[in-house]
Design a protein around this motif. Structure first.
Motif, PDB file in Angstrom:
ATOM      1  N   ARG A   1       0.979  -1.139  -0.041  1.00  4.45           N
ATOM      2  CA  ARG A   1       0.017  -0.050  -0.035  1.00  4.45           C
ATOM      3  C   ARG A   1       0.883   1.356  -0.026  1.00  4.45           C
ATOM      4  NH1 ARG A   1      -2.686   1.858   5.334  1.00  4.45           N
ATOM      5  NH2 ARG A   1      -0.707   2.842   5.287  1.00  4.45           N
ATOM      6  N   ASP A   2       1.906   1.206   0.689  1.00  2.00           N
ATOM      7  CA  ASP A   2       2.862   2.338   0.738  1.00  2.00           C
ATOM      8  C   ASP A   2       3.842   2.450  -0.426  1.00  2.00           C
ATOM      9  OD1 ASP A   2       1.625   3.218   3.053  1.00  2.00           O
ATOM     10  OD2 ASP A   2       3.140   2.275   4.280  1.00  2.00           O
ATOM     11  N   GLY A   3       3.797   1.633  -1.324  1.00  4.79           N
ATOM     12  CA  GLY A   3       4.669   1.782  -2.765  1.00  4.79           C
ATOM     13  C   GLY A   3       5.576   0.837  -2.841  1.00  4.79           C
ATOM     14  N   PHE A   4       5.969  -0.098  -1.706  1.00  7.57           N
ATOM     15  CA  PHE A   4       7.113  -1.071  -1.541  1.00  7.57           C
ATOM     16  C   PHE A   4       6.580  -2.186  -2.326  1.00  7.57           C
ATOM     17  CE2 PHE A   4       7.520   1.379   2.458  1.00  7.57           C
ATOM     18  CZ  PHE A   4       8.765   1.969   2.115  1.00  7.57           C
ATOM     19  N   ASP A   5       7.921  -2.999  -2.803  1.00  6.19           N
ATOM     20  CA  ASP A   5       7.680  -4.226  -3.699  1.00  6.19           C
ATOM     21  C   ASP A   5       8.314  -5.236  -2.769  1.00  6.19           C
ATOM     22  OD1 ASP A   5       7.014  -6.152  -5.399  1.00  6.19           O
ATOM     23  OD2 ASP A   5       8.794  -5.600  -6.766  1.00  6.19           O
ATOM     24  N   PRO A   6       7.634  -5.872  -1.777  1.00  2.00           N
ATOM     25  CA  PRO A   6       8.247  -6.760  -0.909  1.00  2.00           C
ATOM     26  C   PRO A   6       8.590  -8.069  -1.473  1.00  2.00           C
ATOM     27  CG  PRO A   6       6.066  -6.550  -0.110  1.00  2.00           C
ATOM     28  CD  PRO A   6       6.358  -5.515  -1.111  1.00  2.00           C
ATOM     29  N   CYS A   7       9.793  -8.812  -1.210  1.00  3.47           N
ATOM     30  CA  CYS A   7       9.917 -10.090  -1.453  1.00  3.47           C
ATOM     31  C   CYS A   7      10.268 -10.869  -0.212  1.00  3.47           C
ATOM     32  CB  CYS A   7      11.189 -10.123  -2.404  1.00  3.47           C
ATOM     33  SG  CYS A   7      11.730 -11.781  -2.841  1.00  3.47           S
ATOM     34  N   PHE A   8       9.824 -11.871  -0.157  1.00  3.96           N
ATOM     35  CA  PHE A   8       9.811 -12.702   1.269  1.00  3.96           C
ATOM     36  C   PHE A   8      10.707 -14.033   1.036  1.00  3.96           C
ATOM     37  CE2 PHE A   8       6.245 -10.142   1.554  1.00  3.96           C
ATOM     38  CZ  PHE A   8       6.154  -9.568   2.747  1.00  3.96           C
TER      39      PHE A   8
ATOM     40  N   THR B   1      23.737 -10.974  -8.813  1.00  5.09           N
ATOM     41  CA  THR B   1      24.307  -9.387  -8.656  1.00  5.09           C
ATOM     42  C   THR B   1      23.323  -8.623  -9.115  1.00  5.09           C
ATOM     43  OG1 THR B   1      25.188  -9.895 -10.756  1.00  5.09           O
ATOM     44  CG2 THR B   1      26.519 -10.725  -9.103  1.00  5.09           C
ATOM     45  N   ALA B   2      22.265  -8.721  -9.820  1.00  2.00           N
ATOM     46  CA  ALA B   2      21.454  -7.827 -10.345  1.00  2.00           C
ATOM     47  C   ALA B   2      20.464  -7.275  -9.105  1.00  2.00           C
ATOM     48  CB  ALA B   2      20.736  -8.215 -11.300  1.00  2.00           C
ATOM     49  N   PHE B   3      19.961  -8.335  -8.189  1.00  2.00           N
ATOM     50  CA  PHE B   3      19.224  -8.194  -7.266  1.00  2.00           C
ATOM     51  C   PHE B   3      19.787  -7.436  -5.953  1.00  2.00           C
ATOM     52  CE2 PHE B   3      17.225  -9.489  -3.315  1.00  2.00           C
ATOM     53  CZ  PHE B   3      15.829  -9.326  -3.538  1.00  2.00           C
ATOM     54  N   ARG B   4      19.386  -6.133  -5.821  1.00  2.00           N
ATOM     55  CA  ARG B   4      19.922  -5.659  -4.625  1.00  2.00           C
ATOM     56  C   ARG B   4      19.144  -4.781  -3.868  1.00  2.00           C
ATOM     57  NH1 ARG B   4      24.612  -5.061  -1.836  1.00  2.00           N
ATOM     58  NH2 ARG B   4      25.052  -3.058  -0.890  1.00  2.00           N
ATOM     59  N   PRO B   5      18.616  -5.389  -2.703  1.00  2.00           N
ATOM     60  CA  PRO B   5      17.579  -4.936  -1.794  1.00  2.00           C
ATOM     61  C   PRO B   5      17.884  -3.585  -1.140  1.00  2.00           C
ATOM     62  CG  PRO B   5      18.585  -6.475  -0.669  1.00  2.00           C
ATOM     63  CD  PRO B   5      19.317  -6.410  -2.241  1.00  2.00           C
TER      64      PRO B   5
ATOM     65  N   LEU C   1      11.003  -0.957  -1.960  1.00  2.00           N
ATOM     66  CA  LEU C   1      11.755  -1.936  -1.309  1.00  2.00           C
ATOM     67  C   LEU C   1      11.751  -3.345  -2.207  1.00  2.00           C
ATOM     68  CD1 LEU C   1      12.726  -2.989   1.724  1.00  2.00           C
ATOM     69  CD2 LEU C   1      10.494  -3.602   2.070  1.00  2.00           C
ATOM     70  N   GLN C   2      12.737  -4.028  -2.222  1.00  2.00           N
ATOM     71  CA  GLN C   2      12.937  -5.192  -2.918  1.00  2.00           C
ATOM     72  C   GLN C   2      12.970  -6.324  -2.114  1.00  2.00           C
ATOM     73  OE1 GLN C   2      16.241  -4.319  -5.721  1.00  2.00           O
ATOM     74  NE2 GLN C   2      14.806  -3.100  -6.924  1.00  2.00           N
ATOM     75  N   GLU C   3      13.298  -6.300  -0.828  1.00  2.00           N
ATOM     76  CA  GLU C   3      13.515  -7.452  -0.052  1.00  2.00           C
ATOM     77  C   GLU C   3      13.301  -7.178   0.990  1.00  2.00           C
ATOM     78  OE1 GLU C   3      14.922 -11.207   1.087  1.00  2.00           O
ATOM     79  OE2 GLU C   3      14.875 -10.338  -1.019  1.00  2.00           O
ATOM     80  N   ALA C   4      12.542  -8.187   1.947  1.00  2.00           N
ATOM     81  CA  ALA C   4      11.996  -8.146   3.235  1.00  2.00           C
ATOM     82  C   ALA C   4      12.047  -9.691   3.508  1.00  2.00           C
ATOM     83  CB  ALA C   4      10.429  -7.737   3.226  1.00  2.00           C
ATOM     84  N   ALA C   5      13.154  -9.769   4.438  1.00  2.00           N
ATOM     85  CA  ALA C   5      13.325 -11.188   4.703  1.00  2.00           C
ATOM     86  C   ALA C   5      12.933 -11.296   6.276  1.00  2.00           C
ATOM     87  CB  ALA C   5      14.816 -11.587   4.679  1.00  2.00           C
TER      88      ALA C   5
END
Length: 117
Positions: free
Chosen positions: A9-16, A31-35, A113-117
């Protein structure tokens, strides 16, 4: 899922990732994925949050990524230990989830946001 909906909702793109080991594999595999930030639970299977934080901060490829630690614990000593180990923030799961979103916005300066672990 509450956090996922709020972040989206706040515009992030989380990945779990289901645990710290999987999160480290995801980080190292591309190497292309950089959270822009990592959200990490203190209590996870296979690798606890403190061990995950130490591994991220000791790897120069990832050490600059801010890590926000989440926990249901109200342990001040754990909070101080994690902050001194490199956590960018420490939040209780009992806090309003909007506080987490505000922390991520602050840490990423409005980026995706590309990563939320």
């Amino acid at each position: 899922r509450v956090i996922e909906r709020l972040l989206k909702r706040d515009g992030f793109d989380p990945c779990f990732a289901e645990n710290g080991s999987v999160a480290l594999e995801k980080l190292a595999s591309s190497t292309a994925f950089r959270p822009k930030a990592i959200i990490c639970d203190l209590h996870m299977p296979l690798m606890n949050g403190k061990d995950f934080l130490q591994r991220v901060k000791s790897d120069e490829r990832f050490s600059s990524i801010p890590v926000v630690m989440l926990t249901s614990d109200e342990d001040v000593e754990a909070e101080l230990s994690l902050l001194s180990s490199g956590a960018a923030a420490f939040l209780s799961k009992s806090k309003d989830p909007r506080v987490l979103s505000a922390q991520i916005q602050k840490l990423t300066r409005g980026g995706v946001l590309q990563e939320a672990a």
